[in-house]
Design a protein around this motif. Structure first.
Motif, mmCIF file in Angstrom:
data_model
loop_
_atom_site.group_PDB
_atom_site.id
_atom_site.type_symbol
_atom_site.label_atom_id
_atom_site.label_comp_id
_atom_site.label_asym_id
_atom_site.label_seq_id
_atom_site.Cartn_x
_atom_site.Cartn_y
_atom_site.Cartn_z
ATOM 1 N N ILE A 293 0.844 -1.204 0.000
ATOM 2 C CA ILE A 293 0.000 0.000 0.000
ATOM 3 C C ILE A 293 0.874 1.248 0.000
ATOM 4 O O ILE A 293 0.635 2.185 -0.765
ATOM 5 C CB ILE A 293 -0.958 0.004 1.213
ATOM 6 C CG1 ILE A 293 -2.035 -1.057 1.051
ATOM 7 C CG2 ILE A 293 -1.587 1.386 1.413
ATOM 8 C CD1 ILE A 293 -2.836 -1.329 2.316
ATOM 9 N N LYS B 220 2.476 2.050 -3.307
ATOM 10 C CA LYS B 220 1.549 2.625 -4.292
ATOM 11 C C LYS B 220 1.120 4.036 -3.921
ATOM 12 O O LYS B 220 0.846 4.852 -4.785
ATOM 13 C CB LYS B 220 0.315 1.742 -4.441
ATOM 14 C CG LYS B 220 0.587 0.473 -5.183
ATOM 15 C CD LYS B 220 -0.691 -0.267 -5.500
ATOM 16 C CE LYS B 220 -0.370 -1.520 -6.249
ATOM 17 N NZ LYS B 220 -0.680 -1.424 -7.648
ATOM 18 N N ASN B 221 1.019 4.310 -2.615
ATOM 19 C CA ASN B 221 0.545 5.612 -2.159
ATOM 20 C C ASN B 221 1.348 6.027 -0.933
ATOM 21 O O ASN B 221 1.019 5.668 0.184
ATOM 22 C CB ASN B 221 -0.946 5.551 -1.829
ATOM 23 C CG ASN B 221 -1.503 6.883 -1.382
ATOM 24 O OD1 ASN B 221 -0.779 7.855 -1.231
ATOM 25 N ND2 ASN B 221 -2.801 6.926 -1.162
ATOM 26 N N LYS B 222 2.409 6.793 -1.157
ATOM 27 C CA LYS B 222 3.292 7.198 -0.070
ATOM 28 C C LYS B 222 2.601 8.107 0.939
ATOM 29 O O LYS B 222 3.069 8.268 2.056
ATOM 30 C CB LYS B 222 4.534 7.863 -0.631
ATOM 31 C CG LYS B 222 5.400 6.916 -1.432
ATOM 32 C CD LYS B 222 6.694 7.543 -1.812
ATOM 33 C CE LYS B 222 7.513 6.715 -2.760
ATOM 34 N NZ LYS B 222 7.773 5.368 -2.445
ATOM 35 N N ASN B 223 1.490 8.696 0.563
ATOM 36 C CA ASN B 223 0.751 9.592 1.459
ATOM 37 C C ASN B 223 -0.273 8.858 2.317
ATOM 38 O O ASN B 223 -0.940 9.480 3.136
ATOM 39 C CB ASN B 223 0.051 10.686 0.647
ATOM 40 C CG ASN B 223 1.049 11.569 -0.060
ATOM 41 O OD1 ASN B 223 2.093 11.907 0.491
ATOM 42 N ND2 ASN B 223 0.751 11.914 -1.292
ATOM 43 N N PHE B 224 -0.413 7.570 2.126
ATOM 44 C CA PHE B 224 -1.375 6.789 2.910
ATOM 45 C C PHE B 224 -0.947 6.809 4.370
ATOM 46 O O PHE B 224 0.193 6.492 4.698
ATOM 47 C CB PHE B 224 -1.442 5.356 2.393
ATOM 48 C CG PHE B 224 -2.498 4.524 3.055
ATOM 49 C CD1 PHE B 224 -3.816 4.621 2.655
ATOM 50 C CD2 PHE B 224 -2.175 3.651 4.082
ATOM 51 C CE1 PHE B 224 -4.800 3.850 3.252
ATOM 52 C CE2 PHE B 224 -3.138 2.876 4.696
ATOM 53 C CZ PHE B 224 -4.458 2.984 4.274
#
Length: 66
Positions: free
Chosen positions: A11, A14-18
């Protein structure tokens, strides 16, 4: 726990801001289990299951309902 750690790792790739509390600790624990670093104790695993998994479950459920 290995699967959870791998999922969190994917995760974040794919999305470093998650945002997920303790994401890096989850990934680190997965790595310790997978690679056998320091011979992870049963007590540590049980402590994580009892103390941390319920919190993680709630956090994920909250994110899914957003």
């Amino acid at each position: 726990m290995e699967i959870i750690g791998e999922a969190v790792n994917r995760i974040l790739k794919k999305n470093k801001n998650f945002q997920l509390e303790n994401a890096q600790k989850i990934i680190g624990t997965r790595n310790r289990i997978i690679h056998g670093y320091d011979m992870v104790s049963d007590e540590l695993i049980w402590s994580i299951v009892i103390n941390n998994l319920p919190k993680l479950k709630q956090e994920v459920e909250n994110k899914l309902s957003e």
